[in-house]
Design an enzyme around this catalytic site. Structure first.
Site, PDB file in Angstrom:
ATOM      1  N   GLU A   1       9.424 -43.954  36.694  1.00  0.00           N
ATOM      2  CA  GLU A   1       9.002 -42.860  35.826  1.00  0.00           C
ATOM      3  C   GLU A   1       9.743 -42.822  34.490  1.00  0.00           C
ATOM      4  OE1 GLU A   1      10.171 -40.890  39.569  1.00  0.00           O
ATOM      5  OE2 GLU A   1      10.524 -42.930  38.910  1.00  0.00           O
ATOM      6  N   HIS A   2      10.776 -43.630  34.357  1.00  0.00           N
ATOM      7  CA  HIS A   2      11.503 -43.690  33.085  1.00  0.00           C
ATOM      8  C   HIS A   2      10.916 -44.731  32.129  1.00  0.00           C
ATOM      9  CE1 HIS A   2      14.598 -40.841  34.153  1.00  0.00           C
ATOM     10  NE2 HIS A   2      14.786 -41.454  35.303  1.00  0.00           N
TER      11      HIS A   2
ATOM     12  N   ASP B   1      17.890 -54.440  33.236  1.00  0.00           N
ATOM     13  CA  ASP B   1      16.712 -53.668  32.867  1.00  0.00           C
ATOM     14  C   ASP B   1      15.575 -54.055  33.804  1.00  0.00           C
ATOM     15  OD1 ASP B   1      14.484 -52.539  31.683  1.00  0.00           O
ATOM     16  OD2 ASP B   1      14.713 -53.565  29.765  1.00  0.00           O
TER      17      ASP B   1
END
Length: 209
Positions: A122-123, A101
């Site tokens: 952008e996520h 992550d």
């Protein structure tokens, strides 16, 4: 659904499989090579390189081409299917793949000479944890190539297609600075992209000494 679950479900499925097709349709597969080269984002001489959110290995391909023969490339993604696609595409022992992550990177401080993060930020609901982690794992003086969807008309179309957010260029610049990354120079896929302000935000950032 939180962003981690969404990314895993989204990119493990059909949208992830279509990234190769969409890359050829948009030209991003070929255009990526214009960014990672001498005179643009130059990784020659870098020994430890990170592809942050590697996807199907689009940028890893060019990092391997341009990096020194003894360079080691580390690639991670939240989606196991995307990692499989990248492994299959690259088939190179110089690359290691891991599920990780962006906001919780499993790497020590000051590990990498260069990092590429393409269309990942952008996520995140908040970009700051991801940017701080990228700054943390960069060596002082090392560089980051960041690509992000911009708040333009074409960016809004991409946002709807890929279910992601967009960024204002100046706001992102300030956020990067707050997170310890100096906005060094903006890059474009081509002169036409620069003229028409297309292709999103592409910027080379440095971690100060």
């Amino acid at each position: 659904m939180n962003y981690r679950s969404f990314i895993k479900d989204h990119y493990d499925g059909l949208p992830g499989a279509l990234t190769a097709v969409s890359g050829f349709i948009t030209g991003h597969e070929a255009l990526a090579g214009r960014l990672i080269r001498s005179g643009a984002f130059d990784v020659h001489g870098c020994k430890r390189i990170l592809d942050a959110g590697c996807g199907n290995g689009r940028y890893s391909k060019f990092l391997l081409r341009e990096a020194s023969p003894d360079a080691v490339l580390t690639s991670f993604d939240l989606s196991q299917k995307m990692l499989e696609r990248s492994r299959k595409r690259l088939g190179n022992p110089r690359v290691t793949h891991a599920a990780a992550d962006l906001t919780r990177l499993p790497y020590a401080d000051a590990t990498f000479d260069a990092v590429v993060s393409g269309w990942v930020l952008e996520h995140l609901p908040d970009p700051r944890p991801g940017l701080r982690e990228l700054a943390r794992v960069l060596k002082p003086g090392a560089r980051l190539l960041l690509l992000a969807t911009e708040d333009t008309f074409t960016g809004a179309m991409c946002s709807r297609l890929w279910h992601c957010r967009t960024y204002n260029r100046e706001e992102l610049r300030r956020t990067c600075e707050v997170c310890g990354l100096k906005w060094e120079r903006e890059l474009w896929f081509s002169k036409l992209h620069s003229l028409l302000r297309l292709g999103g935000i592409i910027v080379e950032l440095h971690k100060p000494f």
